[in-house]
Write a protein that holds these residues in place. Structure first.
Motif, PDB file in Angstrom:
ATOM      1  N   ARG A  21      27.251 -16.289 -96.879  1.00 11.44           N
ATOM      2  CA  ARG A  21      25.827 -16.628 -96.911  1.00 11.44           C
ATOM      3  C   ARG A  21      24.968 -15.374 -96.917  1.00 11.44           C
ATOM      4  O   ARG A  21      23.961 -15.297 -97.611  1.00 11.44           O
ATOM      5  CB  ARG A  21      25.470 -17.519 -95.708  1.00 11.44           C
ATOM      6  N   SER A  25      22.460 -14.076 -99.769  1.00 13.01           N
ATOM      7  CA  SER A  25      21.073 -13.810 -99.390  1.00 13.01           C
ATOM      8  C   SER A  25      20.631 -12.415 -99.846  1.00 13.01           C
ATOM      9  O   SER A  25      19.499 -12.231-100.285  1.00 13.01           O
ATOM     10  CB  SER A  25      20.919 -13.938 -97.867  1.00 13.01           C
ATOM     11  N   ILE A  56      26.748 -21.870-104.673  1.00  8.96           N
ATOM     12  CA  ILE A  56      25.456 -21.518-104.051  1.00  8.96           C
ATOM     13  C   ILE A  56      24.866 -22.744-103.378  1.00  8.96           C
ATOM     14  O   ILE A  56      24.415 -22.685-102.223  1.00  8.96           O
ATOM     15  CB  ILE A  56      24.473 -20.968-105.107  1.00  8.96           C
ATOM     16  N   CYS A  66      17.764 -19.330 -99.748  1.00  7.36           N
ATOM     17  CA  CYS A  66      18.722 -18.216 -99.817  1.00  7.36           C
ATOM     18  C   CYS A  66      18.183 -16.971 -99.104  1.00  7.36           C
ATOM     19  O   CYS A  66      18.966 -16.095 -98.721  1.00  7.36           O
ATOM     20  CB  CYS A  66      19.034 -17.869-101.266  1.00  7.36           C
TER      21      CYS A  66
END
Length: 218
Positions: A21, A25, A56, A66
């Motif tokens: 993640r 990001s 995603i 995100c």
């Protein structure tokens, strides 16, 4: 033993998920900064990370979300600083110590993430969806402050005085972060913020009527 092994496997899976993640990001934040949120698609984020677009969406509910991990990482230092504040130190002294420690221990990746977080905080001024991520991170800081103040003031965490001081202090931190971040992005020499620990401490003292800042003496 089986239960322990299962927990360990789950913990490793959670850590891999957290890292993935964060990597997504990072790439999303770079794209948002370069071409804006509207100009960035989920497909572009996926391509930048080297994943499928479907992956995603398994980890994020929208392209704007995100940005959340990198923005949250931008306040992790503050939350850690609050958790580790010894009662015998003033806020100024503790901030100076923690700032020096971070300067010694931060990796290049940490510093790069800090830069991306600053950019997202700046972008939040004109991108409502990113603003939401930033305010969510600030809410985490406020909750951390409430827990700390509850113990420091010997009052319940839901006491009105505790909640008001936590809200005021977190708002002061938010404004200081936004102000310093904008100045750095506009080219201000970072050495001009050598007194940042004192600025932050003074802002929190002013916001809370000096309730937060002094050491606790036996």
């Amino acid at each position: 033993m089986a239960g322990a092994a299962s927990t360990k496997r789950s913990g490793m899976s959670d850590e891999r998920r957290r890292r993935l993640r964060l990597e997504i990001s990072r790439e999303a934040a770079r794209l948002f900064w370069q071409q804006g949120v509207d100009g960035t698609s989920g497909d572009q984020i996926a391509e930048a990370v080297g994943l499928s677009t479907r992956t995603i969406w398994r980890h994020f509910r929208s392209k704007e979300s995100c940005a959340e991990p990198i923005v949250t990482k931008g306040v992790e230092w503050e939350m850690s600083m609050l958790r580790n504040w010894p009662p015998e130190l003033s806020l100024e002294d503790h901030l100076i110590e923690e700032t020096r420690r971070y300067a010694r221990e931060a990796t290049d990746a940490d510093r790069a993430d800090d830069g991306l977080a600053i950019k997202m905080i700046n972008l939040a001024d004109r991108e409502p969806a990113i603003r939401t991520a930033w305010l969510m991170a600030c809410d985490q800081v406020e909750r951390e402050l409430a827990g700390y103040l509850s113990a420091r003031l010997k009052l319940p965490a839901d006491d009105l005085q505790v909640r008001l001081h936590a809200a005021a202090a977190s708002a002061a931190l938010r404004v200081i972060n936004e102000d310093i971040g904008t100045a750095l992005l506009n080219g201000t020499d970072p050495r001009e913020f050598a007194d940042a620990p004192h600025r932050v401490a003074q802002a929190i003292r002013n916001a809370t009527g000096n309730t937060i800042g002094d050491p606790i003496t036996p």
